[in-house]
Design an enzyme around this catalytic site. Structure first.
Site, short mmCIF file in Angstrom:
data_model
loop_
_atom_site.label_atom_id
_atom_site.label_comp_id
_atom_site.label_asym_id
_atom_site.label_seq_id
_atom_site.Cartn_x
_atom_site.Cartn_y
_atom_site.Cartn_z
N CYS A 7 0.96 -1.25 0.02
CA CYS A 7 0.12 -0.06 -0.05
C CYS A 7 0.83 0.97 0.06
O CYS A 7 1.48 1.48 1.18
CB CYS A 7 -0.83 0.12 1.30
N GLU B 76 -3.80 1.74 -5.80
CA GLU B 76 -2.95 0.41 -6.37
C GLU B 76 -2.78 0.72 -7.85
O GLU B 76 -3.69 1.05 -8.41
CB GLU B 76 -3.31 -0.87 -6.00
#
Length: 228
Positions: free
Chosen positions: A2, A102
């Site tokens: 992340c 992402e």
């Protein structure tokens, strides 16, 4: 992993959602593009009724200077790593988010960014670990985000995902012992996460505005064709 986050929920809604009050220095402001090295808003196990701001990148306690650090920690072995050991044992936290980002690799070599959020929820929590780096002239409260294997949604984008906690597990994460918390570090089990393609404006952390989360205007802006 992340590597980018957002938190643009209105302050009143954020406080109502988590039953906690923003106590961070300075006024709370919506962020659409939070990069490593910026501050994340978190709730720690030592102050579950407070939303505080911590530096995103856990700095090794032995470091002479507050440089580098770990933005993510693999939940499978974080407790075995010296840099995370004391945080894993006694310093869990909730990392608050309106949506994370992402990137999915494409055949052409470029990467397509996605915004991932939880449907029908103004904000959600990712599992994190906090620590305090102490130097000669300054002290930095810092945080890292735990990651795990991807669920079905995330598997089509990346081979890792943050530990997104179901709402009914958030208080357990803060209060549980390390063994119990490790059991909570699972791919997000529910079906209320959604993802859609966004523009590459998010690649530049200087672009921190609502335009970042606008869906791409084409027929493949969703993940339907990529999900199994």
């Amino acid at each position: 992993m992340c590597g980018r986050n957002s938190l643009f929920t209105e302050q009143d809604d954020l406080e109502d959602r988590f039953g906690a009050e923003v106590v961070a220095d300075g006024s709370y402001r919506p962020r659409h593009n939070i990069a490593p090295g910026d501050d994340l808003h978190i709730i720690t196990n030592e102050a579950s009724d407070e939303i505080a701001r911590y530096h995103w990148s856990l700095i090794p306690f032995w470091a002479n200077e507050p440089e580098g650090g770990m933005i993510n920690a693999r939940s499978e072995n974080a407790g075995e790593k010296r840099v995370f050991e004391r945080a894993w044992n006694s310093r869990p936290c909730l990392v608050l988010s309106s949506g994370l980002y992402e990137w999915r690799s494409t055949n052409g070599g470029s990467k397509q960014p996605f915004q991932i959020h939880r449907e029908d929820d103004p904000a959600f929590a990712m599992a994190g670990l906090w620590d305090v780096w102490e130097g000669e002239d300054e002290t930095i409260s810092c945080v890292t985000i735990l990651t795990t294997e991807p669920n079905d949604l995330m598997n089509s984008i990346h081979d890792r995902m943050p530990v997104v906690l179901p709402q009914d597990a958030e208080s357990d994460w803060l209060a549980a012992d390390p063994d119990t918390r490790k059991e909570l570090c699972q791919p997000y089990p529910k079906g209320d996460l959604d993802a859609y393609e966004i523009s590459t404006r998010v690649n530049n952390p200087g672009n921190d505005d609502p335009q970042v989360i606008e869906p791409l205007d084409h027929e493949q802006s969703g993940l339907g064709e990529f999900s199994s």
